[in-house]
Design a protein around this motif. Structure first.
Motif, mmCIF file in Angstrom:
data_model
loop_
_atom_site.group_PDB
_atom_site.id
_atom_site.type_symbol
_atom_site.label_atom_id
_atom_site.label_comp_id
_atom_site.label_asym_id
_atom_site.label_seq_id
_atom_site.Cartn_x
_atom_site.Cartn_y
_atom_site.Cartn_z
ATOM 1 N N ILE A 1 0.874 -0.964 0.110
ATOM 2 C CA ILE A 1 0.195 -0.012 0.092
ATOM 3 C C ILE A 1 1.023 1.457 -0.040
ATOM 4 O O ILE A 1 1.709 1.400 1.425
ATOM 5 C CB ILE A 1 -0.709 0.012 0.998
ATOM 6 C CG1 ILE A 1 -1.522 -1.120 1.169
ATOM 7 C CG2 ILE A 1 -1.967 1.170 1.042
ATOM 8 C CD1 ILE A 1 -2.770 -1.680 0.613
ATOM 9 N N PRO A 2 0.835 2.677 -0.958
ATOM 10 C CA PRO A 2 1.474 3.240 -1.123
ATOM 11 C C PRO A 2 1.245 3.999 0.037
ATOM 12 O O PRO A 2 0.197 4.471 0.722
ATOM 13 C CB PRO A 2 1.155 4.655 -2.325
ATOM 14 C CG PRO A 2 0.729 2.841 -3.130
ATOM 15 C CD PRO A 2 -0.614 1.926 -2.189
ATOM 16 N N ARG A 3 1.870 4.879 0.935
ATOM 17 C CA ARG A 3 1.841 6.038 1.813
ATOM 18 C C ARG A 3 0.841 6.805 2.261
ATOM 19 O O ARG A 3 0.057 6.947 2.736
ATOM 20 C CB ARG A 3 2.898 6.248 2.841
ATOM 21 C CG ARG A 3 3.005 6.723 3.329
ATOM 22 C CD ARG A 3 4.242 7.892 4.508
ATOM 23 N NE ARG A 3 5.019 6.665 5.260
ATOM 24 C CZ ARG A 3 5.576 6.829 6.087
ATOM 25 N NH1 ARG A 3 4.867 6.812 6.630
ATOM 26 N NH2 ARG A 3 6.559 5.454 6.550
ATOM 27 N N ILE B 1 -2.748 5.307 2.361
ATOM 28 C CA ILE B 1 -3.220 5.603 4.559
ATOM 29 C C ILE B 1 -3.323 6.465 5.030
ATOM 30 O O ILE B 1 -2.748 7.329 5.509
ATOM 31 C CB ILE B 1 -1.823 4.641 4.608
ATOM 32 C CG1 ILE B 1 -1.442 3.126 4.173
ATOM 33 C CG2 ILE B 1 -1.656 3.701 5.939
ATOM 34 C CD1 ILE B 1 -0.091 2.867 4.386
ATOM 35 N N ILE B 2 -4.142 6.375 5.470
ATOM 36 C CA ILE B 2 -4.257 7.330 6.698
ATOM 37 C C ILE B 2 -3.886 6.812 8.376
ATOM 38 O O ILE B 2 -4.566 6.186 8.984
ATOM 39 C CB ILE B 2 -6.397 7.362 7.258
ATOM 40 C CG1 ILE B 2 -7.272 7.389 5.720
ATOM 41 C CG2 ILE B 2 -6.954 8.355 8.573
ATOM 42 C CD1 ILE B 2 -8.964 7.120 5.452
ATOM 43 N N THR B 3 -2.814 7.667 8.541
ATOM 44 C CA THR B 3 -2.229 7.759 9.454
ATOM 45 C C THR B 3 -2.518 8.367 10.839
ATOM 46 O O THR B 3 -3.274 9.436 10.246
ATOM 47 C CB THR B 3 -0.540 8.151 9.187
ATOM 48 O OG1 THR B 3 -0.735 9.340 8.532
ATOM 49 C CG2 THR B 3 0.044 7.432 8.038
ATOM 50 N N MET C 1 -0.349 3.087 11.896
ATOM 51 C CA MET C 1 -1.363 1.930 12.450
ATOM 52 C C MET C 1 -2.066 2.756 13.161
ATOM 53 O O MET C 1 -0.338 3.362 14.937
ATOM 54 C CB MET C 1 -1.149 0.678 12.309
ATOM 55 C CG MET C 1 -1.072 -0.274 11.917
ATOM 56 S SD MET C 1 -0.558 -2.678 12.048
ATOM 57 C CE MET C 1 1.103 -2.372 13.202
ATOM 58 N N PHE C 2 -2.592 2.548 14.037
ATOM 59 C CA PHE C 2 -3.282 3.101 15.038
ATOM 60 C C PHE C 2 -3.760 1.860 15.472
ATOM 61 O O PHE C 2 -3.449 1.176 15.859
ATOM 62 C CB PHE C 2 -5.069 3.713 15.129
ATOM 63 C CG PHE C 2 -4.969 5.157 14.145
ATOM 64 C CD1 PHE C 2 -5.650 6.191 14.763
ATOM 65 C CD2 PHE C 2 -5.470 5.074 12.732
ATOM 66 C CE1 PHE C 2 -5.900 7.077 13.935
ATOM 67 C CE2 PHE C 2 -4.938 6.237 12.263
ATOM 68 C CZ PHE C 2 -5.350 7.333 12.407
ATOM 69 N N VAL C 3 -4.369 1.719 17.233
ATOM 70 C CA VAL C 3 -4.064 0.781 18.046
ATOM 71 C C VAL C 3 -5.399 0.887 19.157
ATOM 72 O O VAL C 3 -6.365 1.774 19.192
ATOM 73 C CB VAL C 3 -2.167 0.490 18.725
ATOM 74 C CG1 VAL C 3 -1.628 1.091 18.668
ATOM 75 C CG2 VAL C 3 -3.158 2.248 19.836
ATOM 76 N N ASN C 4 -5.755 -0.700 18.838
ATOM 77 C CA ASN C 4 -6.873 -1.023 19.461
ATOM 78 C C ASN C 4 -6.436 -0.422 21.455
ATOM 79 O O ASN C 4 -5.361 -0.442 21.984
ATOM 80 C CB ASN C 4 -6.866 -2.722 20.477
ATOM 81 C CG ASN C 4 -8.257 -2.531 21.189
ATOM 82 O OD1 ASN C 4 -8.864 -2.279 21.097
ATOM 83 N ND2 ASN C 4 -7.982 -3.484 21.074
ATOM 84 N N SER C 5 -7.239 0.295 22.119
ATOM 85 C CA SER C 5 -7.168 1.088 23.109
ATOM 86 C C SER C 5 -9.024 1.701 24.166
ATOM 87 O O SER C 5 -9.850 1.122 22.984
ATOM 88 C CB SER C 5 -7.189 2.489 22.366
ATOM 89 O OG SER C 5 -7.883 3.131 21.730
ATOM 90 N N ARG C 6 -8.638 2.219 25.000
ATOM 91 C CA ARG C 6 -9.786 2.607 25.631
ATOM 92 C C ARG C 6 -9.491 4.290 25.160
ATOM 93 O O ARG C 6 -8.315 4.762 26.133
ATOM 94 C CB ARG C 6 -9.265 2.209 26.006
ATOM 95 C CG ARG C 6 -10.349 0.714 26.377
ATOM 96 C CD ARG C 6 -11.132 -0.029 26.194
ATOM 97 N NE ARG C 6 -11.503 -1.265 25.787
ATOM 98 C CZ ARG C 6 -11.080 -1.812 24.711
ATOM 99 N NH1 ARG C 6 -10.573 -1.276 23.956
ATOM 100 N NH2 ARG C 6 -11.729 -3.416 24.675
ATOM 101 N N PRO C 7 -11.330 4.820 25.908
ATOM 102 C CA PRO C 7 -10.767 5.680 26.096
ATOM 103 C C PRO C 7 -10.153 6.706 27.125
ATOM 104 O O PRO C 7 -10.151 5.338 28.603
ATOM 105 C CB PRO C 7 -12.175 6.850 26.351
ATOM 106 C CG PRO C 7 -13.136 5.551 24.901
ATOM 107 C CD PRO C 7 -11.938 4.128 25.175
#
Length: 348
Positions: free
Chosen positions: A167-169, A172-174, A230-236
């Motif tokens: 995937i070209p940079r 990507i929604i960074t 990448m974003f990460v699996n998180s919590r508020p």
């Protein structure tokens, strides 16, 4: 002469009025990418294990493996807009499967291969809403196959290498795009918000599904995901929080999370393990809670044998405006609705 002059000015007045109306409409109707809701697939690469018929006689647990997805590009063609890819750390690189030996059938063998399929489809359909891809490293691998090892920090870095190989940079929604000049990613999500939908059509957003140690590896040196893909699996409450992955659509905080600006993924009903009344109840809650992604093993084109069930929004679409924070009373759809006509849904 007076009549011609009056007609000329009338034409100018009408033209200016129309242009102003268009400009105002464009200003008023500029939904953001978190104002939609999509159907996604769980273990999107998965194929039914070869020996599941006799394995069912050994343990009922394998009934959860009794499903098979179409290739990723066919799923996307059928309206799926979120994918989940499980990976295992092998000497040959990041391999894609659910579990070695027992549940290892897949439509694409490596992370790179899977992502290239997505990229090729995206290039052919550049006006799609953002595709959300969750990548999860599975823990069962090293237990079942000694060639599969627990990843170290440098192995986690290779995930990004595999992403950029396919995937070209600029597609990507960074996290950097979202954070901008805000101090933390969460601050940006809560105050500035996500980009306008029209600005991110044809793009892909990645979420690293794992938490705990592997997430710490990924955050090390990048506490707000600076420079990360990448974003990460998180919590508020986490400074790096923007995306929340939970299974339970009945979690009471989901609507409030959605209103505040977090992206949320949940599961809908599952006819493999639930009766149809429960399936419908879970779907109804998943759809109404405002979660942005509803994951399923039965998207359009993959009907559950015996019940005829597949996941679809009540309007007959796999992409719609979010019922919690989306625009209201609009005739425009985020994407053209997917027909329920089986002749138009690919089942190959």
């Amino acid at each position: 002469m007076l009549q011609k002059t009056s007609l000329f000015y009338l034409i100018i007045l009408v033209t200016v009025s129309l242009l102003s109306s268009i400009a105002i409409a464009d200003t008023v109707f500029s939904p953001r990418m978190n104002q939609i809701q999509v159907i996604g697939t769980h273990n999107s690469y998965h194929k039914r294990p070869k020996y599941i018929s006799w394995a069912k006689n050994v343990t009922k647990a394998v009934q959860d493996w009794d499903y098979e997805h179409l290739p990723l590009d066919v799923q996307l063609e059928n309206g799926v807009r979120s994918l989940e890819i499980d990976i295992h750390n092998t000497p040959e690189g990041w391999k894609v499967m659910h579990a070695p030996y027992f549940d290892n059938e897949t439509t694409c063998a490596t992370l790179q291969e899977c992502l290239k399929v997505v990229q090729e489809w995206s290039d052919k359909n550049p006006w799609h809403v953002p595709i959300i891809i969750m990548i999860e490293r599975k823990t069962e691998g090293p237990v079942l196959d000694k060639r599969i090892t627990n990843p170290k920090k440098e192995d986690i870095e290779r995930i990004e290498e595999d992403i950029l190989s396919a995937i070209p940079r600029d597609k990507i929604i960074t996290p950097d795009l979202i954070r901008g000049d805000c101090k933390t990613l969460e601050e940006a999500v809560l105050t500035k918000g996500w980009p306008k939908l029209e600005e991110v059509r044809g793009k892909i957003l990645f979420i690293f599904h794992n938490r705990w140690e592997l997430r710490e590896f990924y955050l090390d040196g990048h506490p707000n995901l600076e420079g990360r893909l990448m974003f990460v699996n998180s919590r508020p409450g986490d400074p790096f929080s923007a995306t929340v992955i939970i299974d339970n659509p009945f979690h009471p905080d989901i609507p409030e999370w959605v209103k505040k600006g977090y992206l949320v993924r949940v599961f809908g009903g599952d006819p493999k393990t639930d009766d149809m009344e429960t399936v419908r109840m879970k779907d109804e809650k998943a759809f109404s809670c405002g979660a942005h992604v509803i994951s399923t093993d039965n998207p359009p084109g993959e009907v559950h044998t015996g019940t005829g069930y597949f996941a679809i929004f009540p309007e007959g679409s796999t992409v719609r405006w979010n019922p919690i924070n989306g625009p209201i009373n609009v005739d425009i759809w985020p994407e053209p609705k997917n027909s329920l006509n089986k002749q138009q849904i690919d089942t190959k």
